[in-house]
Design a protein around this motif. Structure first.
Motif, mmCIF file in Angstrom:
data_model
loop_
_atom_site.group_PDB
_atom_site.id
_atom_site.type_symbol
_atom_site.label_atom_id
_atom_site.label_comp_id
_atom_site.label_asym_id
_atom_site.label_seq_id
_atom_site.Cartn_x
_atom_site.Cartn_y
_atom_site.Cartn_z
ATOM 1 N N LEU A 201 -18.787 -44.332 33.345
ATOM 2 C CA LEU A 201 -18.739 -43.122 32.385
ATOM 3 C C LEU A 201 -19.925 -43.103 31.600
ATOM 4 O O LEU A 201 -20.396 -44.107 30.755
ATOM 5 N N CYS A 202 -20.750 -41.917 31.702
ATOM 6 C CA CYS A 202 -21.978 -41.744 30.696
ATOM 7 C C CYS A 202 -21.799 -40.723 30.131
ATOM 8 O O CYS A 202 -21.980 -39.582 30.573
ATOM 9 N N ILE A 203 -21.489 -40.694 28.943
ATOM 10 C CA ILE A 203 -21.271 -39.453 27.929
ATOM 11 C C ILE A 203 -22.301 -39.619 26.551
ATOM 12 O O ILE A 203 -22.780 -40.634 26.273
ATOM 13 N N PRO A 204 -22.227 -38.474 26.055
ATOM 14 C CA PRO A 204 -21.799 -37.195 26.414
ATOM 15 C C PRO A 204 -22.646 -36.154 26.970
ATOM 16 O O PRO A 204 -22.217 -35.101 27.226
ATOM 17 N N ASP A 205 -24.005 -36.498 27.269
ATOM 18 C CA ASP A 205 -24.895 -35.802 27.504
ATOM 19 C C ASP A 205 -24.723 -35.354 29.210
ATOM 20 O O ASP A 205 -25.164 -36.346 29.913
ATOM 21 N N GLU A 206 -24.306 -34.333 29.618
ATOM 22 C CA GLU A 206 -24.113 -34.200 31.035
ATOM 23 C C GLU A 206 -25.530 -33.999 31.731
ATOM 24 O O GLU A 206 -25.639 -34.828 33.102
ATOM 25 N N TYR A 207 -26.469 -33.444 31.427
ATOM 26 C CA TYR A 207 -27.632 -33.483 32.144
ATOM 27 C C TYR A 207 -28.250 -34.678 32.286
ATOM 28 O O TYR A 207 -29.004 -35.158 33.426
ATOM 29 N N LEU A 208 -28.070 -35.592 30.926
ATOM 30 C CA LEU A 208 -28.923 -36.934 31.330
ATOM 31 C C LEU A 208 -28.252 -37.567 32.308
ATOM 32 O O LEU A 208 -28.769 -38.263 32.964
ATOM 33 N N ALA A 209 -26.865 -37.629 32.490
ATOM 34 C CA ALA A 209 -25.751 -38.415 33.303
ATOM 35 C C ALA A 209 -26.358 -37.712 34.735
ATOM 36 O O ALA A 209 -26.564 -38.552 35.721
ATOM 37 N N GLN A 210 -26.523 -36.487 34.918
ATOM 38 C CA GLN A 210 -26.811 -35.940 36.239
ATOM 39 C C GLN A 210 -28.291 -36.288 36.648
ATOM 40 O O GLN A 210 -28.488 -36.717 37.798
ATOM 41 N N ASN A 211 -29.134 -36.584 35.666
ATOM 42 C CA ASN A 211 -30.531 -36.849 36.274
ATOM 43 C C ASN A 211 -30.513 -38.556 36.489
ATOM 44 O O ASN A 211 -31.302 -38.862 37.272
ATOM 45 N N ALA A 213 -28.148 -40.059 37.684
ATOM 46 C CA ALA A 213 -27.190 -40.286 38.740
ATOM 47 C C ALA A 213 -28.257 -40.119 40.243
ATOM 48 O O ALA A 213 -27.662 -40.715 41.190
ATOM 49 N N LYS A 214 -29.201 -39.178 40.111
ATOM 50 C CA LYS A 214 -30.296 -39.021 41.307
ATOM 51 C C LYS A 214 -30.945 -40.508 41.607
ATOM 52 O O LYS A 214 -31.581 -40.666 42.361
ATOM 53 N N GLN A 215 -31.097 -41.412 40.530
ATOM 54 C CA GLN A 215 -31.744 -42.646 40.609
ATOM 55 C C GLN A 215 -31.049 -43.797 41.051
ATOM 56 O O GLN A 215 -31.548 -45.056 41.074
ATOM 57 N N THR A 216 -29.712 -43.906 41.098
ATOM 58 C CA THR A 216 -28.744 -44.863 41.181
ATOM 59 C C THR A 216 -27.700 -44.573 42.258
ATOM 60 O O THR A 216 -27.146 -43.542 42.501
ATOM 61 N N SER A 217 -27.177 -45.723 42.701
ATOM 62 C CA SER A 217 -25.872 -45.563 43.617
ATOM 63 C C SER A 217 -24.630 -45.648 42.794
ATOM 64 O O SER A 217 -23.514 -45.382 43.639
ATOM 65 N N VAL A 218 -24.722 -45.868 41.685
ATOM 66 C CA VAL A 218 -23.355 -46.131 40.813
ATOM 67 C C VAL A 218 -23.010 -44.616 40.569
ATOM 68 O O VAL A 218 -23.752 -43.806 40.348
ATOM 69 N N LYS A 219 -21.752 -44.443 40.790
ATOM 70 C CA LYS A 219 -21.281 -43.166 40.612
ATOM 71 C C LYS A 219 -21.046 -42.790 39.153
ATOM 72 O O LYS A 219 -20.173 -43.721 38.292
ATOM 73 N N ILE A 220 -21.564 -41.877 38.551
ATOM 74 C CA ILE A 220 -21.545 -41.553 37.168
ATOM 75 C C ILE A 220 -20.438 -40.399 36.938
ATOM 76 O O ILE A 220 -20.740 -39.353 37.508
ATOM 77 N N ILE A 221 -19.654 -40.625 36.135
ATOM 78 C CA ILE A 221 -18.679 -39.957 35.510
ATOM 79 C C ILE A 221 -19.325 -38.989 34.126
ATOM 80 O O ILE A 221 -19.433 -39.781 33.251
ATOM 81 N N ALA A 222 -19.420 -37.864 34.168
ATOM 82 C CA ALA A 222 -19.911 -37.394 32.969
ATOM 83 C C ALA A 222 -19.078 -36.495 32.140
ATOM 84 O O ALA A 222 -18.114 -36.140 32.418
#
Length: 357
Positions: A201-211, A213-222
């Motif tokens: 879980l990467c919170i609370p910034d949705e856009y930071l989490a999405q950006n 997520a493009k750089q890792t294989s870890v599934k990020i929940i935003a």
């Protein structure tokens, strides 16, 4: 129960004794020929970002603040989004939110004046529990920090049992206290991957989490939190800059929407963006972030032309020379954190600081 008792003892140990500060008179704020001469070298530094018509108003405040902070044994921290007359003329330490708090732990001053928003003052207090931390305007908040509460994080733990929770440093102490570790925009990828798990879980910034997520294989929940400054930028706006000048360079903060970041030549944290300008010295650049940061970087790199998409943070702009001076004269507004919350929140911040490469 043993752990609870230990936390209680730690909380009591971190509660500083109350300090008494002698009242001082408000300094005279007159722009005299003598003051103009004394302040001329400082104005020379900022003259191309501070209009000459404004300097006679700023200079008496700057002079008074710099004198009074010595009398108060105070250090002034200024975030990159503060205006140049604050960032370059009264601050002792300047940088991003975590950098400010970390650097403040190294100074001997007993008072910290946080020229930023409230969560930054809380972070400074977490890392400097024995110091008095002041914020010039207690209403200087943050849309991102206010997008999530400690109760929200507890519900996320119930919904995603066993999934590590990484919390952006742009959050309240209460939210940090419910997290496993904090991150900044510069180290979020490293923090996310440090757990060695397939989900985070990467919170609370949705856009930071999405950006990230493009750089890792870890599934990020935003979480659907956004910075009201960075969310306003659009890819169409950036494409128009390129249409107007094909040679322009665009660098963007990762709190921007992914479609905006995709249009940029570089994306990085506030400190990362500054370092990029320092290294590359572009002839003409757009910094896709809070507008005052361009002014502050322009002081250091006058040969670089900054095109300013002037999105301002209304919360940062609550801080002014006037209320900084008021803060030092009247020793207000003091920022405190519940000791029981502070122990757990500090642990999340320190885990990040101590994370090995």
């Amino acid at each position: 129960m043993a752990l609870a008792g230990e936390l209680q003892r730690d909380a009591k140990a971190t509660k500083p004794a109350a300090r008494e500060f002698k009242p001082v008179d408000m300094p005279e704020l007159e722009y005299t020929p003598g003051l103009a001469k004394e302040m001329a070298p400082l104005y020379e530094k900022v003259r191309h970002v501070v209009p000459s018509i404004e300097w006679p108003f700023f200079a008496p405040y700057i002079h008074a603040i710099n004198r009074l902070k010595k009398e108060r044994d105070a250090v002034i921290l200024a975030h990159n989004y503060q205006t140049p007359e604050i960032f370059h003329c009264v601050s002792d330490i300047a940088g991003d939110s975590l950098q400010l708090a970390k650097e403040a732990t190294k100074v001997e001053a007993s008072v910290i004046v946080q020229c930023g928003v409230h969560f930054m003052a809380e972070t400074s207090k977490l890392l400097n529990p024995q110091k008095t931390v002041l914020i010039p305007d207690v209403k200087a908040g943050c849309s991102l920090a206010e997008s999530i509460t400690g109760a929200d994080v507890r519900l996320l733990r119930q919904k995603y049992p066993g999934v590590p929770i990484v919390t952006y440093v742009n959050t309240s102490a209460e939210v940090k206290a419910e997290s496993d570790i904090c991150c900044t925009s510069s180290n979020a990828l490293k923090v996310v991957e440090s757990f060695g798990t397939d989900r985070v879980l990467c919170i609370p910034d949705e856009y930071l989490a999405q950006n990230i997520a493009k750089q890792t294989s870890v599934k990020i929940i935003a979480w659907k939190g956004h910075c009201e400054v960075h969310e306003r930028f659009t890819p169409e706006e950036l494409r128009q800059y390129r249409k107007d000048d094909p040679n322009i360079v665009i660098i963007a903060h990762p709190e921007c929407p992914p479609a905006v970041v995709a249009e940029a030549d570089f994306s990085g944290s506030t400190s990362g963006m500054i370092d990029w300008v320092k290294k590359n010295k572009p002839a003409r650049v757009v910094m896709v972030t809070e507008c005052s940061m361009s002014d502050n970087v322009a002081v250091e790199y006058p040969d670089v032309e900054f095109v300013r998409p002037c999105n301002l943070c209304p919360h940062m702009k609550r801080i002014s020379l006037k209320n900084i001076l008021d803060s030092l004269v009247y020793m207000r507004e003091e920022v405190t954190v519940d000791p029981a919350i502070a122990v757990r929140a500090r642990a999340a911040v320190e885990r990040m600081i101590n994370l090995k490469n």
